[in-house]
Enzyme design. Structure first.
Site, PDB file in Angstrom:
ATOM      1  N   GLU A 197       6.998  -7.890  -5.703  1.00  0.00           N
ATOM      2  CA  GLU A 197       6.368  -6.622  -6.031  1.00  0.00           C
ATOM      3  C   GLU A 197       7.490  -5.619  -6.195  1.00  0.00           C
ATOM      4  OE1 GLU A 197       4.295  -2.627  -5.082  1.00  0.00           O
ATOM      5  OE2 GLU A 197       5.480  -3.663  -3.598  1.00  0.00           O
TER       6      GLU A 197
ATOM      7  N   ASP B 291       6.464  -7.743  -0.629  1.00  0.00           N
ATOM      8  CA  ASP B 291       6.123  -6.335  -0.787  1.00  0.00           C
ATOM      9  C   ASP B 291       7.358  -5.428  -0.837  1.00  0.00           C
ATOM     10  OD1 ASP B 291       4.057  -4.177  -0.629  1.00  0.00           O
ATOM     11  OD2 ASP B 291       5.169  -3.668   1.189  1.00  0.00           O
TER      12      ASP B 291
HETATM   13  C1  GLC Z   1       3.699  -1.699  -1.624  1.00  0.00           C
HETATM   14  C2  GLC Z   1       2.185  -1.690  -1.551  1.00  0.00           C
HETATM   15  C3  GLC Z   1       1.704  -0.312  -1.240  1.00  0.00           C
HETATM   16  C4  GLC Z   1       2.309   0.124   0.053  1.00  0.00           C
HETATM   17  C5  GLC Z   1       3.842  -0.022   0.028  1.00  0.00           C
HETATM   18  C6  GLC Z   1       4.416   0.094   1.387  1.00  0.00           C
HETATM   19  O1  GLC Z   1       4.155  -0.979  -2.686  1.00  0.00           O
HETATM   20  O2  GLC Z   1       1.661  -2.150  -2.774  1.00  0.00           O
HETATM   21  O3  GLC Z   1       0.301  -0.277  -1.168  1.00  0.00           O
HETATM   22  O4  GLC Z   1       1.990   1.462   0.267  1.00  0.00           O
HETATM   23  O5  GLC Z   1       4.249  -1.268  -0.440  1.00  0.00           O
HETATM   24  O6  GLC Z   1       4.263  -1.098   2.111  1.00  0.00           O
HETATM   25  C1  GLC Z   2       5.307   1.076  -3.827  1.00  0.00           C
HETATM   26  C2  GLC Z   2       5.237   0.898  -5.300  1.00  0.00           C
HETATM   27  C3  GLC Z   2       4.938   2.213  -5.974  1.00  0.00           C
HETATM   28  C4  GLC Z   2       3.711   2.810  -5.370  1.00  0.00           C
HETATM   29  C5  GLC Z   2       3.895   2.959  -3.888  1.00  0.00           C
HETATM   30  C6  GLC Z   2       2.717   3.543  -3.184  1.00  0.00           C
HETATM   31  O1  GLC Z   2       6.411   1.803  -3.573  1.00  0.00           O
HETATM   32  O2  GLC Z   2       6.455   0.390  -5.740  1.00  0.00           O
HETATM   33  O3  GLC Z   2       4.727   2.046  -7.329  1.00  0.00           O
HETATM   34  O4  GLC Z   2       3.480   4.046  -5.956  1.00  0.00           O
HETATM   35  O5  GLC Z   2       4.180   1.723  -3.317  1.00  0.00           O
HETATM   36  O6  GLC Z   2       1.494   3.116  -3.659  1.00  0.00           O
END
Ligand code: GLC
Ligand code: GLC
Length: 657
Positions: A338, A296
């Protein structure tokens, strides 16, 4: 600190030569002679991927850390259950297992899908019917109490959220999946922990074991300096990247690094103790049966003053290190990045650096996702062709994960230079996409909502379920059959590309039943302020009952997605490991791509983003009549005046027999 590569390799060789003879008897004791030999051979091969990043990140401490890390993974290897070792062996024989065309994913929240983990094995038939072989369960480790960012604020990596079950339940889910040839993916939140995590609490209390695990500054000097160049993730409710914590800095109070919400505290990986502790959590979870870790928010893991504090080179070294070490203990395990970043920044997470360095095996193809939605709104594929065509190839051992919708908002990651190349103003285009999908643009069928609208910059992102963004919600409300038909065609069109681009296609829970937005979250004060919950509805099993009835919305969508998977599995060219190449077949509205796998004939996919029929150069698509149509939205395409006619919002797949 730049040491030439040859010197770094020499240092690695020296360290290993010193350690190997001491490690060998311990390996034999822990694993038995045969598995010890395998373990040491793996370490021989991974030597540079472990030692070099340690030297780059931690300098003179590298040799000592090298020994500690290898001893840690040896212990984890010794604890690895026999059933998982058998899977490891199969995957070492077939390292491209996750690249096969039969690998197809499904993503769901346990509670919203079936309540608790122990009920999940009872729902595997639904997944198998769709062709699922890869199940991503959304965050399920024990989160902090109260607001938890959908589970991304983890308080304990070794416990399951008690509302979902126990760790033993998770292990049983893994076994049930493995028994059916499916693999298990879970999130590993490694940029931050919840403030309630024992490491954070120990750090706050001044426990030397956790010294330097997190970052805090006594006043605003450094936070202001960093914030000047860091883009905000949640500008509306969590501006900036720091949060004031009165108990920090020995009780004097301090600004703690919190990239996301104030209760998510960023770990400091400049401290090798943090790295080793996280490694311990990874191998422990791998030994419970996790096959794929969704790593993540990896772009944020290393900070540097004066930068966006994303995609720093050290962050890549860190992933390379964790990947190599985790696979010494659990060689069947795969990492998925991710990294929702620009295309140029994305490819390195798959090891695509100037010189190949294995890093993550999988990564979300965020560009493809964004460009699908952009093409749908504009009825034009030129931007997609430009941006996708310019992307650097990924290493053949890695693979994309392709998707239409996920649990997050859609951020319009369109590179300025790509927009400019096709004559679009990037800012105006993003604004158009926001207006369009929020349903504000005249004639828009979409029912999304803006997420994190930033008044200062004019930026925003979009929330909403795929079906609602495709116009299905609006059509149902209006009782308009033709509009419903178009909405379904849009949804299937997008999935037809995701299933045939190359890489693991993910089906996001509920899309197979065209589930619409759910405003139920508004009644829950912990979720109400975050409209990403709009597209995280509880599974509608009553609607699921209709999945086999082609006269219903659910039946139409389910049947078509099922068919995409079935045809995909039959096509070797859809195996990952080769690139999709974009073709120009004479229409800006139609996306045409070609894949060629060394062991099969060519594949050509066609997707018409216009609601009207469009003609294509038949020779380009059919390889001068040598490819056969193997699938399509409307049966065999007709040829008129030497041109193939693709119906509005239609798709077709061709393959060389
Ligand atoms: C990732 C997850 C998102 C979350 C963020 C912080 O981007 O997809 O849902 O808010 O990380 O952990
Ligand atoms: C993570 C993702 C971003 C998203 C965020 C909150 O930072 O990289 O694209 O907007 O989480 O959802």
């Amino acid at each position: 600190m730049t040491v030439p590569a040859a010197a770094r390799n020499e240092a690695a060789r020296r360290a290993w030569a010193a350690l190997r003879p001491r490690l060998e008897p311990d390996a034999v004791a822990a694993l038995g002679a045969a598995d010890a030999d395998a373990f040491l051979s793996r370490a021989d091969l991974a030597l540079f991927d472990v030692h070099e990043p340690l030297a780059v990140l931690y300098g003179p401490a590298a040799d000592e850390l090298f020994e500690r890390a290898l001893r840690m993974v040896l212990t984890a290897a010794g604890e690895r259950p026999a059933a998982l070792r058998r899977i490891d062996r199969r995957r070492e024989i077939d390292p491209g297992w996750f690249q096969r065309a039969r690998v197809q994913g499904y993503v769901c929240y346990v509670d919203r899908f079936c309540g608790t983990l122990d009920r999940l094995p009872g729902h595997l038939d639904h997944l198998a019917e769709l062709g699922t072989t890869y199940l991503h369960l959304m965050p399920l480790l024990r989160p902090r109490p109260g607001e938890n960012d959908g589970g991304y604020a983890v308080a304990d990596y070794r416990a399951v959220d008690p509302r979902l079950g126990t760790m033993a339940d998770l292990e049983q889910v893994a076994t049930a999946l493995h028994d059916r040839g499916m693999s298990l993916c879970i999130d590993l939140v490694l940029n931050h922990t919840a403030r309630e995590h024992a490491w954070a609490q120990g750090w706050l209390a001044g426990d030397p074991a956790y010294a330097g695990f997190y970052t805090a500054f006594p006043d605003r000097t450094m936070p202001d300096a960093y914030d000047a160049t860091i883009p905000e993730v949640f500008p509306d409710r969590a501006p900036g990247s720091f949060s004031w914590v009165p108990e920090a800095c020995g009780g004097a109070g301090g600004w703690v690094w919190t990239t996301f919400w104030p209760y998510q505290w960023d770990l400091d990986y400049a401290n090798p103790e943090v790295t080793l502790r996280m490694l311990g959590e990874i191998t422990w979870l791998a030994n419970r049966g996790v096959d794929v870790f969704r790593m993540d928010a990896v772009p944020f893991m290393w900070k540097r003053l004066g930068t966006s504090c994303q995609n720093q080179p050290e962050g890549h070294s860190l992933l390379q290190l964790l990947h190599a070490l985790a696979r010494l203990a659990a060689p069947g395990v795969v990492f998925k990045a991710e990294a929702i970043v620009s295309p140029d920044d994305l490819v390195p997470y798959l090891g695509g650096h100037d010189r190949y360095r294995p890093e993550c095996d999988l990564a979300y193809h965020n560009q493809l996702m964004v460009l699908l939605w952009s093409s749908l709104a504009t009825q034009d594929t030129r931007l997609a062709r430009q941006a996708l065509g310019r992307m650097k190839p990924i290493p053949p051992t890695a693979s994309w994960v392709t998707y239409v919708r996920g649990h997050d908002d859609i951020g319009w990651a369109v590179a300025d230079e790509d927009a400019a190349a096709v004559g679009l103003d990037p800012f105006a285009h993003r604004r158009f996409l926001n207006d369009f999908y929020a349903g504000r643009f005249p004639g828009s069928y979409a029912r999304g909502a803006l997420f994190q609208e930033n008044e200062a910059t004019g930026d925003a992102r979009v929330s909403g379920s795929a079906a609602s963004l495709c116009g299905i919600e609006a059509a149902l409300e209006a009782g308009d059959d033709a509009a419903l038909d178009a909405g379904i065609r849009r949804l299937v069109l997008l999935y037809s590309v995701a299933f045939a681009w190359g890489g693991i296609p993910l089906l996001y829970m509920g899309d197979e039943l065209a589930m619409r937005n759910d405003s139920g979250y508004l009644a829950d004060p912990e979720r109400a302020p975050d409209n990403r919950w709009l597209h995280r509805p509880p599974m509608d099993w009553a609607a699921g009952e209709r999945r086999g009835d082609p006269a219903t919305l659910e039946g139409r969508v389910f049947g078509q997605l099922q068919r995409l998977g079935a045809v995909r599995r039959s096509l070797l060219a859809l195996r990952a490991g080769v690139e999709s190449v974009l073709l120009d077949a004479g229409s800006d509205e139609v996306l045409v791509w070609r894949r060629e796998h060394p062991r099969s004939g060519a594949f050509v996919g066609v997707a018409n983003f216009s609601p009207h029929p469009r003609g294509l150069d038949a020779d380009t698509v059919t390889g001068y009549g040598t490819f056969e149509q193997v699938h399509g939205s409307d049966g065999p395409l007709r040829v008129r005046d030497g041109r193939l006619v693709v119906p509005g919002l239609g798709f077709a797949w061709y393959a060389e027999p």
